[in-house]
Design a protein around this motif. Structure first.
Motif, short mmCIF file in Angstrom:
data_model
loop_
_atom_site.label_atom_id
_atom_site.label_comp_id
_atom_site.label_asym_id
_atom_site.label_seq_id
_atom_site.Cartn_x
_atom_site.Cartn_y
_atom_site.Cartn_z
N LEU A 255 0.88 -1.31 0.02
CA LEU A 255 0.12 0.13 -0.18
C LEU A 255 0.83 0.98 -0.07
N ASP A 256 0.76 2.24 -1.14
CA ASP A 256 1.50 3.38 -1.42
C ASP A 256 0.42 4.44 -0.51
N VAL A 257 -0.78 4.09 -0.55
CA VAL A 257 -1.87 4.89 -0.04
C VAL A 257 -2.57 4.24 0.84
N ILE A 258 -3.11 5.04 1.74
CA ILE A 258 -4.08 4.33 2.83
C ILE A 258 -4.93 5.45 3.19
N GLU A 259 -6.36 4.91 3.88
CA GLU A 259 -7.14 6.05 4.31
C GLU A 259 -6.60 6.87 5.41
N ASN A 260 -7.03 7.95 5.43
CA ASN A 260 -6.69 8.78 6.61
C ASN A 260 -5.38 9.39 6.82
N GLU A 261 -4.44 9.24 5.54
CA GLU A 261 -2.96 9.59 5.41
C GLU A 261 -2.70 11.14 5.68
N THR A 262 -3.87 11.89 5.27
CA THR A 262 -3.60 13.31 5.45
C THR A 262 -2.92 13.70 6.43
N HIS A 263 -2.07 14.58 6.58
CA HIS A 263 -1.41 15.23 7.78
C HIS A 263 -0.41 14.45 8.35
N ILE A 264 -0.07 12.92 7.83
CA ILE A 264 0.99 12.06 8.37
C ILE A 264 2.12 12.08 7.39
N TYR A 265 1.64 11.59 5.83
CA TYR A 265 2.47 11.42 4.97
C TYR A 265 3.42 12.84 4.59
N TYR A 266 4.47 12.53 4.27
CA TYR A 266 5.39 13.89 4.06
C TYR A 266 5.76 14.72 5.03
N LYS A 267 5.66 13.89 6.35
CA LYS A 267 5.96 14.77 7.66
C LYS A 267 7.14 13.90 8.70
N ASP A 268 7.77 14.49 9.48
CA ASP A 268 8.42 13.51 10.15
C ASP A 268 7.93 13.10 11.58
N TYR A 269 7.53 12.00 11.74
CA TYR A 269 6.84 11.51 13.02
C TYR A 269 7.77 10.81 13.75
N ASN A 270 9.25 10.79 13.59
CA ASN A 270 9.92 10.10 14.65
C ASN A 270 9.85 10.85 16.12
N GLU A 271 9.83 10.08 17.10
CA GLU A 271 9.49 10.38 18.36
C GLU A 271 8.09 11.12 18.51
N LYS A 272 7.13 10.87 17.54
CA LYS A 272 5.89 11.70 17.82
C LYS A 272 5.04 10.40 17.82
N ILE A 273 3.86 10.68 18.17
CA ILE A 273 2.73 9.58 18.03
C ILE A 273 1.69 9.84 16.95
N ILE A 274 1.55 8.80 16.13
CA ILE A 274 0.78 9.05 14.98
C ILE A 274 -0.45 8.50 15.36
N ASN A 275 -1.68 9.33 14.79
CA ASN A 275 -2.76 9.14 15.13
C ASN A 275 -3.70 8.24 13.76
N ASN A 276 -3.27 7.13 13.71
CA ASN A 276 -4.02 6.35 12.75
C ASN A 276 -3.60 4.82 13.07
N ARG A 277 -4.35 4.18 13.87
CA ARG A 277 -4.02 2.84 14.44
C ARG A 277 -3.97 1.87 13.41
N GLU A 278 -4.79 2.06 12.37
CA GLU A 278 -4.70 1.14 11.40
C GLU A 278 -3.49 0.89 10.40
N LEU A 279 -2.86 2.18 10.28
CA LEU A 279 -1.54 2.44 9.69
C LEU A 279 -0.42 1.67 10.44
N LEU A 280 -0.76 1.84 12.07
CA LEU A 280 0.50 1.10 12.70
C LEU A 280 0.29 -0.27 12.69
N LEU A 281 -0.96 -0.78 12.49
CA LEU A 281 -1.15 -2.14 12.72
C LEU A 281 -0.73 -2.96 11.49
N LEU A 282 -1.02 -2.30 10.14
CA LEU A 282 -0.40 -2.94 9.03
C LEU A 282 0.92 -2.53 8.91
#
Length: 327
Positions: A255-282
């Motif tokens: 999957l190069d794309v996923i639901e609710n990816e807006t505001h996540i992709y193209y940003k650095d989330y190292n050491e931050k919490i990502i608010n997309n449980r499905e993405l993290l599970l996959l």
């Protein structure tokens, strides 16, 4: 002529904006900022703005209207991030920008091959010096059937490039192409998803295509089917996909794309919490490859995106027919 550019990515777009603004004699206003109600006023005095995949909702459109913006060009093929109905209500025209179809097409084929050969598992093991063969035996593409959903420019390019692998290719689209019939067989949607070993998605995001892949359609698929999505995240019901992966129905997903990816992709989330449980599970599954909406990202594609966005704005300003105008 003047165009205001949002989401300016200096590292990869600067040379192209310099080149094409000079070539087309255009004056650019430039900001690395995303369009918001507040930043919309940066475009005051500009009839046209160029954006990328940032959400352009009703309040932002109203702010653009107040600033005098008459045309919005998104430097992307997809334009589902823009509220077209509100834009039409406000009298703001909208256009997209096409780019080299090989960028996404070849990436999709790469993901197919990586999935079939279990590259994620192999590389994860190798990182810890585990070079055992158990569990990493792959499958060969010439022995399999690939189903291509959507035969526009990118889907057609996938079929063209896949034809050299010797696999059987099925295709589905509301509008069939005679050229495609030389290398693939058009079938019904149900036949494609039930007979394909690999399903690759190249359809646009529309109300009709929302959750095209869902619990019901997944049940119709072959066991151990491979699903590849380089189109739009909304085409797949993520929860249904997760359930089918955990049950072993789906053999692999890329999957190069996923639901609710807006505001996540193209940003650095190292050491931050990502608010997309499905993405993290996959991301945790050994048979799922996730990439951050980068299938398009080649030098030729970025050049095309910048040039065609500028050209689209110029055609609007000159009152000429615009092949990129979508609303």
């Amino acid at each position: 002529m003047k165009i205001f550019v949002y989401n300016y990515r200096k590292d990869d777009e600067e040379a192209f904006f310099d080149l094409f603004s000079n070539q087309y004699d255009v004056t650019l206003g430039i900001s690395e900022k995303t369009p918001t109600v507040k930043t919309a006023m940066l475009a005051k005095g500009y009839d046209c703005v160029s954006v990328i995949t940032s959400k352009i909702d009703a309040p932002i459109l109203e702010a653009f209207k107040e600033a005098g913006v008459k045309f919005i060009s998104t430097r992307t093929i997809g334009y589902d991030h823009i509220d077209l109905e509100k834009a039409k209500e406000l009298g703001i025209k909208v256009g997209n920008a096409t780019y080299s179809p090989s960028s996404v097409a070849d990436y999709a084929i790469m993901l197919i091959l990586m999935s079939l050969r279990k590259i994620k598992l192999i590389m994860n093991r190798a990182a810890y010096q585990n070079f055992k063969l158990d569990g990493v035996r792959g499958r060969e593409l010439p022995k399999l059937t690939v189903g291509v959903i959507g035969t526009g420019k990118i889907g057609s390019c996938v079929i063209e490039h896949l034809s050299g692998f010797g696999c059987k290719i099925l295709a589905y689209d509301l509008y069939e192409s005679e050229k495609i019939k030389e290398k693939a067989s058009y079938v019904s949607f149900n036949q494609l998803i039930s007979e394909s070993d690999i399903i690759t998605l190249h359809a646009p995001s529309t109300n009709e295509n929302h959750h095209l892949i869902n619990e019901k359609t997944i049940k119709m698929m072959k066991n151990q089917v491979v699903i590849v999505n380089t189109a739009r995240g909304s085409l797949i019901d993520t929860n249904a996909l997760i359930e089918a992966i955990e049950q072993g129905k789906i053999g692999a997903a890329a999957l190069d794309v996923i639901e609710n990816e807006t505001h996540i992709y193209y940003k650095d989330y190292n050491e931050k919490i990502i608010n997309n449980r499905e993405l993290l599970l996959l991301k945790s599954y050994p048979n799922v490859i996730l990439t951050p909406h980068t299938a398009f990202y080649t030098d030729q594609a970025v050049s095309d995106m910048v040039e065609n966005s500028i050209r689209s704005c110029l055609l609007f300003l000159e009152g000429k027919e615009n092949p990129w105008e979508v609303a």
